[in-house]
Scaffold this motif. Structure first.
Motif, short mmCIF file in Angstrom:
data_model
loop_
_atom_site.label_atom_id
_atom_site.label_comp_id
_atom_site.label_asym_id
_atom_site.label_seq_id
_atom_site.Cartn_x
_atom_site.Cartn_y
_atom_site.Cartn_z
N HIS A 212 0.89 -1.04 0.33
CA HIS A 212 0.35 0.19 0.22
C HIS A 212 0.80 1.30 0.26
O HIS A 212 2.04 1.10 0.82
CB HIS A 212 -0.85 0.78 1.33
N THR A 213 0.77 2.19 -1.04
CA THR A 213 0.79 3.57 -0.91
C THR A 213 0.27 3.97 -0.60
O THR A 213 -0.97 5.04 -1.16
CB THR A 213 1.85 3.96 -1.75
N ASN A 214 0.58 5.94 0.26
CA ASN A 214 0.23 7.08 0.33
C ASN A 214 0.60 8.11 -0.70
O ASN A 214 -0.25 9.71 -0.25
CB ASN A 214 -0.26 7.15 1.44
N MET A 215 1.36 7.81 -0.75
CA MET A 215 2.65 8.54 -1.86
C MET A 215 3.09 7.86 -3.07
O MET A 215 3.97 7.20 -3.35
CB MET A 215 3.27 9.61 -1.48
N VAL A 349 -3.76 2.13 -3.43
CA VAL A 349 -3.38 3.37 -3.76
C VAL A 349 -4.50 3.89 -2.49
O VAL A 349 -5.31 4.34 -3.07
CB VAL A 349 -3.26 3.88 -4.47
N SER A 350 -3.98 4.90 -1.66
CA SER A 350 -4.77 6.35 -1.06
C SER A 350 -4.34 6.96 -1.49
O SER A 350 -3.24 8.20 -1.40
CB SER A 350 -4.53 5.66 0.25
N VAL A 351 -5.37 8.48 -2.15
CA VAL A 351 -4.83 9.68 -2.55
C VAL A 351 -6.02 10.66 -1.14
O VAL A 351 -6.56 11.07 -1.17
CB VAL A 351 -5.26 9.56 -3.63
N PHE A 352 -4.28 10.89 -0.82
CA PHE A 352 -5.00 12.04 0.54
C PHE A 352 -4.99 13.71 -0.16
O PHE A 352 -4.00 13.71 -1.07
CB PHE A 352 -4.07 12.12 1.46
N PRO A 353 -5.67 14.62 -0.31
CA PRO A 353 -5.78 15.69 -0.91
C PRO A 353 -4.61 16.53 -0.85
O PRO A 353 -4.29 17.78 -2.24
CB PRO A 353 -7.14 16.49 -0.86
N ASP A 354 -3.90 16.77 -0.55
CA ASP A 354 -2.88 17.59 0.00
C ASP A 354 -1.83 17.14 0.12
O ASP A 354 -0.83 17.33 0.68
CB ASP A 354 -2.87 18.34 1.69
N GLU A 355 -1.25 15.97 -0.37
CA GLU A 355 -0.72 15.46 -0.38
C GLU A 355 0.70 16.66 -1.99
O GLU A 355 0.01 17.23 -2.10
CB GLU A 355 0.08 14.08 -1.17
N ILE A 356 1.56 15.95 -2.04
CA ILE A 356 2.38 16.67 -3.01
C ILE A 356 2.05 16.97 -4.35
O ILE A 356 1.89 18.11 -4.60
CB ILE A 356 3.82 16.28 -2.74
N TYR A 357 1.57 15.11 -4.71
CA TYR A 357 0.58 15.62 -5.96
C TYR A 357 -0.74 14.40 -5.38
O TYR A 357 -0.42 13.13 -4.72
CB TYR A 357 1.03 15.04 -6.63
N ALA A 358 -1.88 14.54 -5.49
CA ALA A 358 -3.07 13.63 -5.60
C ALA A 358 -3.22 12.59 -7.25
O ALA A 358 -3.38 13.06 -8.20
CB ALA A 358 -4.36 14.20 -5.59
N ALA A 359 -1.96 11.86 -6.96
CA ALA A 359 -2.09 10.94 -8.00
C ALA A 359 -3.67 10.28 -8.84
O ALA A 359 -4.35 9.91 -7.70
CB ALA A 359 -1.48 9.61 -7.87
N PRO A 360 -3.70 10.55 -10.05
CA PRO A 360 -5.15 10.08 -10.51
C PRO A 360 -5.46 8.55 -10.58
O PRO A 360 -4.60 7.66 -10.77
CB PRO A 360 -5.02 11.08 -12.24
N LEU A 371 -3.50 -3.29 -9.82
CA LEU A 371 -4.30 -2.13 -8.61
C LEU A 371 -5.36 -2.77 -8.27
O LEU A 371 -6.14 -2.97 -8.59
CB LEU A 371 -5.13 -1.38 -8.83
N ILE A 372 -5.50 -2.96 -6.73
CA ILE A 372 -6.51 -3.88 -5.79
C ILE A 372 -7.42 -2.76 -4.95
O ILE A 372 -8.45 -2.96 -4.98
CB ILE A 372 -6.52 -5.13 -5.02
N HIS A 373 -6.93 -1.75 -4.99
CA HIS A 373 -7.48 -1.12 -3.98
C HIS A 373 -6.97 0.94 -4.61
O HIS A 373 -6.38 1.34 -4.62
CB HIS A 373 -7.31 -0.77 -2.10
N PHE A 374 -8.03 1.86 -4.39
CA PHE A 374 -7.65 2.31 -5.29
C PHE A 374 -9.05 4.05 -4.45
O PHE A 374 -10.09 3.33 -5.08
CB PHE A 374 -7.74 3.35 -6.92
N ASN A 375 -8.59 4.57 -3.50
CA ASN A 375 -9.65 5.98 -2.69
C ASN A 375 -9.27 7.22 -3.07
O ASN A 375 -8.01 6.97 -2.89
CB ASN A 375 -9.55 5.51 -1.59
N ARG A 376 -9.77 8.10 -3.02
CA ARG A 376 -9.51 9.42 -2.80
C ARG A 376 -10.26 9.55 -1.65
O ARG A 376 -11.68 9.55 -1.58
CB ARG A 376 -10.12 10.29 -3.88
N LEU A 377 -9.31 10.11 -0.72
CA LEU A 377 -10.14 11.30 0.27
C LEU A 377 -10.22 12.41 0.73
O LEU A 377 -9.58 12.71 -0.73
CB LEU A 377 -8.91 10.34 1.63
N ASP A 378 -10.51 12.80 1.38
CA ASP A 378 -11.70 14.05 1.62
C ASP A 378 -10.59 15.28 2.71
O ASP A 378 -10.85 16.69 2.57
CB ASP A 378 -13.25 14.13 1.87
N PHE A 392 -6.98 6.65 7.70
CA PHE A 392 -5.68 6.49 7.57
C PHE A 392 -6.05 4.52 7.75
O PHE A 392 -5.95 3.77 7.00
CB PHE A 392 -4.55 6.91 8.10
N SER A 393 -6.33 4.44 9.16
CA SER A 393 -6.51 3.33 9.23
C SER A 393 -7.52 2.53 8.87
O SER A 393 -7.70 1.40 8.45
CB SER A 393 -6.67 2.47 10.60
#
Length: 404
Positions: A212-215, A349-360, A371-378, A392-393
């Motif tokens: 899993h990666t958040n960046m 992949v978990s995409v947090f909006p205020d990361e350096i870049y939000a991966a599409p 890719l088994i999971h992809f989610n954009r957080l608010d 995150f948990s």
């Protein structure tokens, strides 16, 4: 066992898992407070924003809190309540936290921090992930957690020769999980933690079943080439891709100064080892959104991080004297940071909006064919586990549910 005693044991050939505790001398804490109070300040910046760097008011607010209202012993207590160990791998002592869940069938996971992070980033997720039923989740979502300190960071030993890049660290982490006894596990990371975790996946070691990666590293070659050449955004980008382009363009134009210096001349940063306030300012200047959050914290705002959180992490770097040694990882690594590496293992992949870049999603699916999971957080940013531990948990539980 004190921090000093563990450092002395770096000369040992012991490959056992040796118990570790943290206890710095009071004179070290007194020296830190004195240095903070005796800081020689520059004049205020000549602009009304952060375009010249970390603002004087923010650092002075941090210094006032550090000198007058900060308790390092509280974080020592938190760390020493956890099972901590040191073991020698590839000639280097590696520190790690290892918390086993009481739930049968818990999934082992190794979680790797980045810079300017440390194991302190992960402290808030230990309870929710190892004891999910106490945090409103199911026992079937439990994890055993292994949280190491990167070489040259925190309580791990400092390499005295070159070669400790993310590839070598990944090999060490594989050996660490094998030494602990885990035959089936997953790996997680952001920032340098992502670089190490992806290299673990590329090794395809027996037992590693997914990451899993958040960046994530997802930027297509054509996009990277256009960004590097200063070209305008391609016209065929989707709105999500255009948002990522804008974030990356801003980062490359305004946010790379620290990485360039550490990547080229890490040994020059003697001031970080001599001035705690200088170290704090350098660490705060990582990315604009994290800096904005931290500035709000020291101005009295209520955020995902507290002033104590931020000072815990900076103080760890100061007391372990790892400002320069941690910077060398930027010099060691020759990997393109955001370029896809060809990972074929299952990836979440978990995409947090205020990361350096939000991966599409489009780039992520291309970079990670499994890719088994992809989610954009608010909400949430670069230090996701630290800033938004509940979100995150939840992401960790969802990310690996299909692999259990």
């Amino acid at each position: 066992m004190t921090m000093t005693e563990d450092r002395a044991e770096q000369r040992s050939d012991d490959t056992a898992l040796r118990p570790f505790t943290v206890q710095f001398a009071q004179e070290d804490l007194d020296d830190l407070r004195t240095r903070v109070r005796e800081t020689r300040w520059p004049e205020r910046e000549t602009v009304d924003d952060a375009s010249q760097g970390v603002q004087l008011q923010v650092v002075q607010q941090l210094a006032q809190r550090w000198a007058d209202d900060y308790d390092w012993r509280a974080v020592e207590l938190r760390l020493n309540e956890l099972p901590q160990f040191v073991t020698r791998i590839d000639g280097l002592d590696i520190h790690f936290i290892h918390v086993r869940s009481a739930h049968e069938g818990a999934l082992p996971m190794i979680v790797t921090h980045g810079w300017p992070g440390s194991v302190i980033e992960q402290l808030k997720i230990i309870g929710p992930l190892t004891d999910p039923t106490a945090h409103g989740a199911s026992a079937e979502d439990a994890f055993h957690l292994v949280i190491p300190s990167l070489p040259g960071h925190g309580f791990s030993a400092t390499p005295d020769a070159t070669g400790w890049d993310p590839i070598r660290i990944a090999k060490a982490w594989v050996q660490l999980m094998r030494r602990i006894g885990y035959e089936r596990y997953v790996a997680q990371g952001g920032d340098w933690g992502n670089a190490v975790t992806e290299q673990m996946a590329l090794l395809t070691p027996p037992g590693l079943i997914g990451i899993h990666t958040n960046m994530p590293a997802t930027v297509p070659d054509a996009i990277q080439a256009a960004l590097s050449a200063g070209e305008p955004a391609p016209e065929d980008l989707s709105p999500e891709e255009r948002g990522a382009w804008d974030q990356l363009a801003f980062f490359y134009a305004h946010g790379l100064a620290y990485a360039q210096e550490m990547g080229n001349r890490p040994q020059t940063l003697y001031g970080l080892a001599d001035s705690p306030v200088g170290l704090a300012a350098w660490m705060l200047d990582h990315d604009s959104r994290s800096y904005d959050l931290i500035a709000r914290v020291f101005a009295g705002g209520s955020e995902g991080l507290t002033a104590q959180d931020i000072l815990d992490n900076v103080t760890l770097y100061w007391l372990t004297n790892t400002a320069v040694s941690s910077a060398r990882l930027y010099w060691e690594s020759k990997l393109p940071f955001f370029a896809p590496k060809g990972v074929t293992l299952p990836v979440a992949v978990s995409v947090f909006p205020d990361e350096i870049y939000a991966a599409p999603r489009s780039w992520s699916a291309q970079a990670y064919p499994n890719l088994i999971h992809f989610n954009r957080l608010d909400r949430g940013g670069h230090f996701a586990a630290w800033e938004q531990p509940d979100l995150f948990s939840r992401e960790m539980r969802a990310a690996f549910r299909s692999l259990r």
